[in-house]
Write an enzyme that holds these catalytic residues in place. Structure first.
Site, short mmCIF file in Angstrom:
data_model
loop_
_atom_site.label_atom_id
_atom_site.label_comp_id
_atom_site.label_asym_id
_atom_site.label_seq_id
_atom_site.Cartn_x
_atom_site.Cartn_y
_atom_site.Cartn_z
N THR B 128 0.92 -1.26 -0.33
CA THR B 128 -0.06 -0.31 -0.14
C THR B 128 0.75 1.28 0.05
O THR B 128 1.97 1.55 0.80
CB THR B 128 -1.12 -0.04 1.75
OG1 THR B 128 -1.25 -1.52 1.42
CG2 THR B 128 -2.11 0.94 0.67
N PRO B 130 0.60 5.85 -0.31
CA PRO B 130 -0.21 7.13 -0.72
C PRO B 130 -1.65 6.75 -2.01
O PRO B 130 -2.43 7.66 -1.45
CB PRO B 130 0.57 7.77 -0.24
CG PRO B 130 1.89 7.63 0.55
CD PRO B 130 1.70 6.56 -0.08
N GLY B 133 -4.18 2.39 -2.91
CA GLY B 133 -4.53 1.34 -2.24
C GLY B 133 -5.16 0.33 -2.75
O GLY B 133 -4.33 -0.31 -3.01
N GLU B 244 -3.42 -14.38 2.46
CA GLU B 244 -3.63 -14.08 3.35
C GLU B 244 -4.81 -13.23 3.22
O GLU B 244 -5.74 -12.97 4.12
CB GLU B 244 -2.93 -12.51 2.59
CG GLU B 244 -3.49 -10.78 3.25
CD GLU B 244 -2.47 -9.79 3.07
OE1 GLU B 244 -1.96 -9.79 1.92
OE2 GLU B 244 -2.66 -8.90 3.81
N ARG B 270 -26.33 -11.07 33.39
CA ARG B 270 -26.88 -9.78 33.25
C ARG B 270 -27.54 -9.97 33.39
O ARG B 270 -28.50 -10.06 32.79
CB ARG B 270 -26.16 -8.51 32.49
CG ARG B 270 -26.41 -7.45 32.37
CD ARG B 270 -26.36 -6.09 33.89
NE ARG B 270 -26.88 -5.70 33.11
CZ ARG B 270 -26.69 -3.70 34.88
NH1 ARG B 270 -26.21 -4.52 36.24
NH2 ARG B 270 -27.55 -3.21 34.66
N GLN B 338 -22.71 -4.36 21.88
CA GLN B 338 -24.05 -3.87 22.34
C GLN B 338 -24.42 -4.50 23.61
O GLN B 338 -25.56 -3.28 24.71
CB GLN B 338 -25.39 -3.56 21.14
CG GLN B 338 -26.33 -3.18 20.99
CD GLN B 338 -26.81 -1.23 21.47
OE1 GLN B 338 -24.96 -1.05 20.83
NE2 GLN B 338 -27.65 -0.81 21.73
C1 LIG Z 1 -4.58 -2.45 9.83
C2 LIG Z 1 -4.17 -2.23 8.55
C3 LIG Z 1 -2.58 -2.93 8.69
C4 LIG Z 1 -2.91 -3.02 7.16
N1 LIG Z 1 -1.30 -4.12 6.95
C5 LIG Z 1 -1.05 -3.40 5.65
C6 LIG Z 1 0.51 -4.47 5.36
O1 LIG Z 1 0.96 -4.81 5.70
N2 LIG Z 1 0.95 -4.68 4.11
C7 LIG Z 1 0.32 -3.34 2.54
O2 LIG Z 1 0.30 -3.70 1.66
N3 LIG Z 1 -1.45 -2.99 3.37
C8 LIG Z 1 -1.91 -3.15 4.25
N4 LIG Z 1 -2.73 -1.58 4.60
C9 LIG Z 1 -3.60 -0.93 3.89
C10 LIG Z 1 -5.31 -2.00 3.51
O3 LIG Z 1 -4.57 -3.35 2.33
C11 LIG Z 1 -5.24 -1.11 2.93
O4 LIG Z 1 -5.82 0.40 4.01
C12 LIG Z 1 -6.43 -1.19 1.61
O5 LIG Z 1 -6.37 -2.45 0.45
C13 LIG Z 1 -7.32 -0.47 1.51
O6 LIG Z 1 -6.41 0.88 0.44
P1 LIG Z 1 -7.00 2.25 1.07
O7 LIG Z 1 -7.23 2.24 3.23
O8 LIG Z 1 -5.99 3.07 0.66
O9 LIG Z 1 -8.71 2.90 0.34
P2 LIG Z 1 -8.97 3.04 -0.40
O10 LIG Z 1 -8.50 2.03 -1.61
O11 LIG Z 1 -8.50 4.27 -0.64
O12 LIG Z 1 -10.50 2.69 -0.40
C14 LIG Z 1 -11.55 3.81 0.21
C15 LIG Z 1 -12.36 3.68 -0.44
O13 LIG Z 1 -12.73 3.28 -1.51
C16 LIG Z 1 -13.94 1.96 -1.62
N5 LIG Z 1 -13.24 1.82 -3.10
C17 LIG Z 1 -12.36 2.27 -3.47
N6 LIG Z 1 -11.74 1.10 -4.96
C18 LIG Z 1 -13.22 0.88 -5.02
C19 LIG Z 1 -13.60 0.63 -6.57
N7 LIG Z 1 -13.05 0.21 -7.42
N8 LIG Z 1 -15.20 0.54 -6.12
C20 LIG Z 1 -15.67 0.41 -4.77
N9 LIG Z 1 -15.67 1.27 -3.59
C21 LIG Z 1 -14.10 1.12 -3.94
C22 LIG Z 1 -12.80 1.13 -0.55
O14 LIG Z 1 -13.94 -0.11 -0.39
C23 LIG Z 1 -13.03 1.82 -0.02
O15 LIG Z 1 -13.81 1.88 1.45
C24 LIG Z 1 -3.24 -2.24 6.47
C25 LIG Z 1 -4.41 -1.81 6.63
C26 LIG Z 1 -5.11 -1.59 7.71
C27 LIG Z 1 -6.53 -0.62 8.05
#
Ligand SMILES: Cc1cc2nc3c(=O)[nH]c(=O)nc-3n(C[C@H](O)[C@H](O)[C@H](O)COP(=O)(O)OP(=O)(O)OC[C@H]3O[C@@H](n4cnc5c(N)ncnc54)[C@H](O)[C@@H]3O)c2cc1C
Lengths: 264, 381
Positions: B128, B130, B133, B244, B270, B338
């Site tokens: 991932t 910036p 994603g 994964e 409870r 809840q």
């Molecule tokens: C706790 C945690 C641990 C992580 N560990 C790792 C790691 O070890 N290595 C690593 O590489 N990454 C890691 N990640 C990153 C993770 O894989 C990404 O956060 C995830 O893939 C989503 O990418 P983004 O955060 O950029 O969201 P975005 O891609 O920006 O998505 C934002 C929103 O848009 C939606 N969206 C995006 N594209 C579409 C589409 N085509 N259709 C409909 N909806 C869409 C998404 O579902 C989401 O709701 C981790 C994340 C978390 C939260």
């Protein structure tokens, strides 16, 4: 070298023990079993001896019902080479004396250099079997061992014991019996590879006849002590609810608090 | 009786892992949550027990087990009572190291896989960014060949184990033009000049696992650390993501089950209006619904695991298991909270942590929406 480890299959220390009224043994329903923790120290010490000395043959020995093979399987998974289950319906009602006698019979002729056991089993806490096995086999015994070193060439072992306020270091000529105390080591858990290998290892079952024991030496008949009664001490609260008008119940409550609960 | 995919040996392994978890992990959960991580030593202890190489070949120090052993580990790690512990361990065993076994050279396996299985080296997987994603093909971290090295420039975020990893498997772009076809994996070691941990990120949950932002600035990586085939990284990582996701699904079901167990335990004890709150029909029916959904999810995970064990690569079913399991797990945790009322919202409750932790599973490893996209594509839509 040959090492025998005595292990007992006992109810998990986390289990809530239940006894049916009138019974002289625990209710086994829903109880999970483990190797008695002090026996785990004994087993670990055998494994450590092998790691230090190389050529060490480990035999795990348990007396109990067929179910006790689970404890032996765990020992085999940990690295024991083979195992013996001493099992016979005739052992029903056996006390620690009979158990020790039967185990000694199973060990006799095995040419074990060391016999390791837990200092006591955590179910009946008799703290008897290791010592009695030594007696039946006419071997020296060192109890409550917290450190063990074996000198293979000299055929001796040096054991340390932590006692109340002081420690002892004792040397003994092998063969000998040792009982393990907490602090001896930090037992490992079975690894997958060991579990898989254990499948192919042998567990021999010895019954009373194979041990050359006469029926009157076994079970309740051979036992030196008899359990008269077994029960779980009642901890249940006996609640009392007072009903009626506050004006009547309040004096009654004060009286009960003073006379029954004795808190006033 | 256990499930039919598990043999007696799996159940023995389960017992062994459970005792390890009870002895070495659970007692420290609160401490590690507060500290925002757990000691590296834990990896070494897990390694010494063989738990980091359950399904890896013996020649690399693994235990030679089948795929189900990985499911057993994922389920039992929930007993650690801090989801971050399982996350950190699963990233190591089921994300960062599988590509090394599958695509690595023997030299790479000796240098990275062997010590990883021992727990002597901790690993991370950095996909991932910036700007990339859900859209993995948009990766911008560049790797440019320079003699027998590659020079990396770019950044990664949300990287689990990133703060402490001894090495990270990093997805980079080696061909500018191509969208999918230009990605390449590298193994980048800690301490390589130009590779820095820019930041430890604060998360809503999973506090026991560290999550980092990583920066590569003229970071020279030997060509010998190129993992798999150049420009095939996208396909390598798509392969990796399947494992994964299925493991994530297995862990989620176990976490959801724990939440349900807590709900039943608390809700039974409870009392309000003279009755156990779990016994009100409104609540017991919902508990029954969650129990049913979790059971369905579990069966889905096991059935899919059976196919993986038998050599298949069922992308559709894995995606279904991932989206369904993580969703029902969070929903169970939400209802469990809840049913705890105000007590559930207090930090001292176990359920609040499960609730925060299970939420992450609907985002990490591919969001709900991305899973549905994959499934829709498989349906020809
Ligand atoms: C706790 C945690 C641990 C992580 N560990 C790792 C790691 O070890 N290595 C690593 O590489 N990454 C890691 N990640 C990153 C993770 O894989 C990404 O956060 C995830 O893939 C989503 O990418 P983004 O955060 O950029 O969201 P975005 O891609 O920006 O998505 C934002 C929103 O848009 C939606 N969206 C995006 N594209 C579409 C589409 N085509 N259709 C409909 N909806 C869409 C998404 O579902 C989401 O709701 C981790 C994340 C978390 C939260």
């Amino acid at each position: 070298m040959k090492v025998a480890v005595l292990v007992k299959h006992v109810p998990d220390t986390e289990t809530r023990i239940q006894v049916k009224p009138g019974d002289k043994k625990i209710n086994e329903e829903g109880v999970t079993y483990i190797i008695s923790p002090f026996d785990e120290f004994a087993m670990e010490e055998a494994l450590l001896l092998r790691e230090r000395l190389g050529d060490v043959q480990i035999t795990a020995v348990a007396l109990g019902p067929q179910k006790a093979t689970e404890a032996l399987r765990t020992c085999l998974a940990l690295g024991a080479d083979d195992a013996i289950l001493v099992s016979d319906p005739a052992f029903e009602g056996a006390d620690a004396y009979v158990t020790a006698k039967a185990l000694a019979a199973a060990l006799k002729g095995g040419n074990y250099d060391l016999i390791l056991a837990g200092k006591q089993a955590v179910d009946d806490d008799a703290a008897y079997v290791g010592t009695a096995v030594a007696e039946f086999l006419d071997l020296p015994v060192i109890n409550l061992v917290t450190k063990l070193e074996v000198n293979k060439a000299a055929g001796t072992a040096v054991a340390a014991r932590d006692l109340d306020g002081y420690s002892q270091v004792i040397e003994v000529k092998l063969p000998a019996v040792f009982t393990a105390q907490k602090g001896l080591n930090n037992p490992r858990l079975p690894a997958l590879m060991g579990i898989m290998k254990a499948k192919k290892k042998e567990i021999r079952t010895l019954n009373a006849q194979a041990l050359g024991l006469a029926p009157n030496e076994l079970g309740a008949e051979g036992a030196k002590v008899e359990v008269k009664e077994m029960f779980v001490p009642s901890k249940a609260r006996k609640n009392k609810v007072l009903t009626g008008a506050p004006a009547e119940t309040a004096p009654e409550l004060v009286k009960l608090l003073a006379e029954e609960a004795k808190v006033l | 009786m256990g499930h039919y995919i598990f043999s007696d040996e799996h159940e023995q392994l389960r017992k062994s892992v459970r005792r390890f978890v009870e002895r070495e992990l659970a007692p420290y959960a609160d401490q590690w949550e507060a500290a925002g991580g757990f000691p590296d030593e834990v990896f070494r202890k897990l390694g010494a027990q063989g738990f980091l190489g359950l399904r890896y070949p013996e020649e690399y120090g693994g235990q030679g087990g089948d795929y189900y052993t990985a499911i057993v580990l994922a389920e039992e790690l929930v007993g650690a009572k801090a989801g971050g512990v399982g996350t950190a361990v699963e990233v190591h065993t089921e994300m960062a190291t599988p590509p090394i076994l599958k695509f690595g050279t023997d030299d790479q396996k000796q240098r990275f896989l062997v010590p990883a299985i021992k727990g002597e080296k901790i690993s991370a997987l950095a996909i991932t960014e910036p700007e990339a994603g859900s859209d993995v093909a948009a990766i911008r971290t560049m790797a440019v060949r320079d003699g027998d090295e590659y020079v990396l420039n770019g950044s990664k975020r949300f990287i689990t184990n990133g703060c402490r990893a001894d090495f990270a498997v990093v997805v980079t772009r080696t061909a500018k033009e191509e969208h999918w076809a230009g990605l390449t994996l590298f193994i980048v070691e800690k301490g390589t000049p130009g590779f820095t941990v820019a930041k430890k990120l604060e998360k809503v949950g999973l506090h026991s696992s560290d999550t980092a932002e990583l920066v590569f600035e003229d970071c020279h990586v030997p060509a010998a650390n190129l993992l798999g085939q150049e420009n095939q990284g996208f396909y390598h990582i798509m392969w990796e993501l399947q494992g994964e996701r299925l493991i994530g699904a297995a862990g989620a079901v176990a976490a959801g089950q724990r939440a349900l167990d807590l709900a039943i335990e608390y809700g039974t004890q409870r009392r309000q209006f003279g009755r156990s709150v779990a016994k009100f029909q409104a609540n017991r029916h919902r508990l029954a619904e969650h129990a049913t959904a979790l059971e369905a999810a579990r069966q889905m995970v096991y059935a899919t695991a059976w196919r993986v064990q038998n050599g298949e690569y069922p992308v559709k079913e894995i995606s279904m298991a991932k989206v369904f399991s993580t969703r029902v797990a969070f929903e169970a945790a939400d209802f469990a909270l809840q049913l705890h009322g105000g007590s559930g919202y207090m930090m001292e409750s176990e359920i609040q942590r499960l609730w925060r932790d299970t939420r992450a599973s609907r985002i990490a490893a591919g969001t709900d929406e991305i899973m549905l996209e994959v499934i829709a594509k498989e349906l020809g839509l």
